[in-house]
Write an enzyme that holds these catalytic residues in place. Structure first.
Site, PDB file in Angstrom:
ATOM      1  N   LYS A 189       0.823  -1.320   0.149  1.00  0.00           N
ATOM      2  CA  LYS A 189       0.065  -0.094   0.111  1.00  0.00           C
ATOM      3  C   LYS A 189       0.782   1.215  -0.185  1.00  0.00           C
ATOM      4  CE  LYS A 189      -3.867   2.368   0.382  1.00  0.00           C
ATOM      5  NZ  LYS A 189      -3.476   3.763   1.212  1.00  0.00           N
ATOM      6  N   GLU A 196       0.906   6.955  -6.841  1.00  0.00           N
ATOM      7  CA  GLU A 196      -0.259   7.656  -6.709  1.00  0.00           C
ATOM      8  C   GLU A 196       0.172   9.031  -6.794  1.00  0.00           C
ATOM      9  OE1 GLU A 196      -3.088   9.215  -3.232  1.00  0.00           O
ATOM     10  OE2 GLU A 196      -3.694   7.258  -3.821  1.00  0.00           O
TER      11      GLU A 196
END
Length: 331
Positions: A189, A196
């Site tokens: 993550k 991102e």
């Protein structure tokens, strides 16, 4: 299955709602009694304290902690560890630093408790779209909790299966994966969030160039007055750079192509920093991700249209509201 949820914010509350829709049972607690009462009205069982939450769960208990990474999560997990019994499980679904997961898992294991770290992506849209889950922990425990993860994940939807995936783990095609032992879920993550940052920065800079194509500093014959909202929309439809982030960009620009409600002050969650540190530790060059992180640092000193774009995207996918400018900051 029965699950205890601690933390009923933007994501915790909707995780509970998605589980209830799938027929699971939830016992919920938050320091805000209104949040507890709200979910109790939707079918969850409300608890008045951590002690009350644990007492209402059947062994082996499963408690999911969905709180901001850092001291509050650490303190809550330690409190739960004192209340739970051998064979119970604590899940941390926040944005915790993966090395903290490794440490916690060892500490809890010595007390007969299991620990699962779950990197959770989906933001404020997860209730309807589902949550992409990256899971770390003991295989036997992850497998036992599979009904919970399967209910939260998006499922296959209408996406075609990637060619060549025959015989591989079908869970990935449904939007969740057991990434490895403790720490692996939050490590994956962490890298997800680092990427991102880079994707968002690329969109932001590209649209900033488009917007400034009419700059008076350019020769008149080289100026273009682009409709950036229409460009975002056309790129959504068939271009190779289409993505959910571009969808959010198009929505923000359609509402206000000048993004006048945003200052361009962009926070970072910490995971971008951890990603860069991992790259340093591994001697992996990460020029784009590093530059994207530094751009966020710069945004707190001077604000460009690109930074307003980043703020708009963060609000779109995660409901993140811009932080107030620190007192004394006149940039």
């Amino acid at each position: 299955m029965q699950l205890g949820m601690v933390g009923l914010g933007r994501m915790g509350g909707n995780i509970v709602r998605r589980l209830l829709r799938a027929g699971h049972v939830a016992v919920v607690y938050d320091h805000n009694p209104e949040a507890v009462r709200g979910l109790a009205g939707e079918g969850a069982t409300g608890a008045e304290s951590l002690e009350d939450l644990v007492a209402r769960l059947e062994a082996p208990r499963v408690v999911w902690v969905m709180l901001p990474a850092g001291d509050i999560t650490e303190a809550t997990i330690q409190q739960l560890a004192d209340l739970l019994e051998d064979g119970d499980t604590i899940i941390d679904g926040g944005n915790t630093f993966w090395q903290d997961d490794v440490r916690r898992a060892g500490q809890l294991r010595s007390r007969g408790l299991h620990y699962i770290d779950v990197g959770t992506s989906g933001g404020v849209w997860g209730l309807e779209r589902g949550y992409c889950l990256m899971i770390g922990g003991e295989t036997a425990i992850v497998e036992r909790l599979d009904p919970i993860f399967a209910a939260l994940a998006p499922g296959r939807g209408d996406l075609p299966i990637t060619p060549g995936r025959e015989g591989r783990n079908p869970q990935a095609e449904r939007g969740y994966i057991h990434a490895g032992p403790n720490g692996a879920g939050h490590f994956v993550k962490m890298i997800h969030n680092g990427i991102e940052y880079g994707l968002m920065q690329a969109y932001a800079e590209g649209f900033d160039i488009l917007r400034n194509a009419a700059s008076p500093a350019l020769p008149p014959e080289h100026r273009f007055d682009f409709d950036v909202a229409d460009i975002a929309e056309v790129w959504r439809r068939g271009s190779v750079i289409t993505s959910w982030l571009l969808d959010l960009t198009a929505t923000a620009l359609a509402e206000d192509e000048h993004l006048s409600t945003y200052s361009g002050y962009v926070e970072d969650s910490g995971e971008g920093r951890w990603t860069i540190q991992a790259a340093i530790d591994e001697a992996v060059p990460a020029e784009v991700l590093t530059a994207a992180l530094y751009a966020r640092f710069r945004s707190r000193q001077e604000h460009t249209f690109a930074e307003k774009m980043l703020s708009a995207m963060r609000k779109g996918f995660g409901g993140h509201v811009e932080a107030k400018r620190p007192e004394g900051d006149r940039s």
